[in-house]
Design a protein around this motif. Structure first.
Motif, mmCIF file in Angstrom:
data_model
loop_
_atom_site.group_PDB
_atom_site.id
_atom_site.type_symbol
_atom_site.label_atom_id
_atom_site.label_comp_id
_atom_site.label_asym_id
_atom_site.label_seq_id
_atom_site.Cartn_x
_atom_site.Cartn_y
_atom_site.Cartn_z
ATOM 1 N N ASP A 98 17.089 16.550 -1.540
ATOM 2 C CA ASP A 98 17.588 17.418 -2.610
ATOM 3 C C ASP A 98 16.491 17.813 -3.588
ATOM 4 O O ASP A 98 16.361 18.998 -3.950
ATOM 5 C CB ASP A 98 18.735 16.729 -3.355
ATOM 6 C CG ASP A 98 20.003 16.644 -2.522
ATOM 7 O OD1 ASP A 98 20.110 17.407 -1.541
ATOM 8 O OD2 ASP A 98 20.882 15.820 -2.854
ATOM 9 N N ASP A 99 15.705 16.845 -4.032
ATOM 10 C CA ASP A 99 14.663 17.164 -5.007
ATOM 11 C C ASP A 99 13.605 18.076 -4.396
ATOM 12 O O ASP A 99 13.185 19.062 -5.009
ATOM 13 C CB ASP A 99 14.011 15.876 -5.518
ATOM 14 C CG ASP A 99 12.922 16.159 -6.543
ATOM 15 O OD1 ASP A 99 13.242 16.651 -7.633
ATOM 16 O OD2 ASP A 99 11.737 15.905 -6.227
ATOM 17 N N THR A 100 13.201 17.761 -3.166
ATOM 18 C CA THR A 100 12.190 18.585 -2.499
ATOM 19 C C THR A 100 12.709 19.994 -2.259
ATOM 20 O O THR A 100 11.986 20.977 -2.473
ATOM 21 C CB THR A 100 11.774 17.941 -1.164
ATOM 22 O OG1 THR A 100 11.272 16.629 -1.413
ATOM 23 C CG2 THR A 100 10.708 18.761 -0.471
ATOM 24 N N ALA A 101 13.971 20.108 -1.828
ATOM 25 C CA ALA A 101 14.553 21.427 -1.581
ATOM 26 C C ALA A 101 14.595 22.255 -2.864
ATOM 27 O O ALA A 101 14.322 23.457 -2.853
ATOM 28 C CB ALA A 101 15.951 21.280 -0.999
ATOM 29 N N GLY A 102 14.917 21.610 -3.983
ATOM 30 C CA GLY A 102 14.945 22.325 -5.249
ATOM 31 C C GLY A 102 13.577 22.837 -5.650
ATOM 32 O O GLY A 102 13.435 23.959 -6.148
#
Length: 263
Positions: free
Chosen positions: A193-197
């Motif tokens: 999630d953090d990387t995708a954001g």
């Protein structure tokens, strides 16, 4: 998603504009010479002015400060790399005039060529520019210059965007045609999630809004190429390959093409 204007700067028109451009190019050449001899940290406007036969006061008609000159040099370096990459894939704007010391890229694969050849051409051009312009490569990709910060949203941003657009174009073409094969590990990283954001913050590249897996593929493919070029430019392989790492690098490019492009 943020969109940036990635068109190259237009060629000047008119006698006065051309004279100014010649002076600006002379100043850039003098600044590069200073950086080669003394390093970017010690860049001196007084010495740059002396190299071009100009008074320090006259220099301020072209640059506002040492940081402004550094910004111009860094911007020109990015544009030089972007031009070299664009020429390799037949996408160099006809308005761009290559520098006199620039040779053609080692391989040119235009829009009608096979995708593997286009990816290979842009990858080979990336190394070619790095090893033939080591000072500029070091300036834009080496340690930050202490005390200097590029102006937010300034010319270095658009210039680096041109580098990303040219380098990523063959992979974006592969994505458009359903031929981009993203390794499972790269997809897994992009699913975080953090990387995708953070990947979503890449914005629009070459007219494409990038899904996280595609953004990850672009960054990680660049990392593989950049890592090898950096090792060579910064001399880490010189003890083993004193004449350069062309064959070693070509092997990495071949592996990358085979891994990322579906038949």
């Amino acid at each position: 998603m943020e969109s940036r204007d990635l068109t190259p700067p237009p060629a000047p028109s008119g006698h006065r504009a051309r004279l100014r451009l010649q002076t600006e190019q002379a100043l850039l050449a003098a600044a590069y010479a200073e950086i080669r001899e003394h390093g970017a940290v010690a860049l001196s406007l007084r010495r740059v002015a002396r190299r071009v036969g100009m008074s320090p006061a006259g220099l301020y008609r072209y640059v506002a400060s040492r940081d402004d000159l550094l910004t111009q040099v860094i911007t020109a370096s990015y544009h030089g790399l972007a031009d070299h990459l664009s020429a390799a894939i037949g996408a160099l704007d006809e308005r761009v005039q290559p520098r006199e010391d620039d040779a053609p890229p080692p391989l040119v694969a235009g829009p009608t060529c096979e995708l593997g050849d286009r990816l290979r051409a842009v990858a080979l051009a990336y190394r070619d520019w790095g090893v033939t312009h080591p000072q500029e490569f070091t300036l834009v990709f080496g340690d930050p210059v202490p005390g200097y910060a590029a102006p937010p949203g300034g010319p270095t941003v658009a210039a680096m965007g041109r580098v990303g657009a040219a380098l990523g174009r063959p992979l974006l073409e592969a994505w458009d045609t359903g031929r981009l094969r993203i390794p499972a590990g790269w997809r897994a990283a992009a699913a975080d999630d953090d990387t995708a954001g953070r990947l979503a913050g890449m914005g629009v590249l070459d007219g494409h809004e990038l899904p996280p897996p595609v953004g990850a593929a672009l960054l990680l493919a660049w990392g593989r190429l950049h890592g090898q070029v950096s090792l060579e430019v910064f001399g880490h392989h010189r003890w083993l390959f004193p004449d350069g790492c062309a064959t070693l690098y070509d092997g990495e490019v071949t592996a990358l093409v085979e891994q990322l492009l579906a038949a």
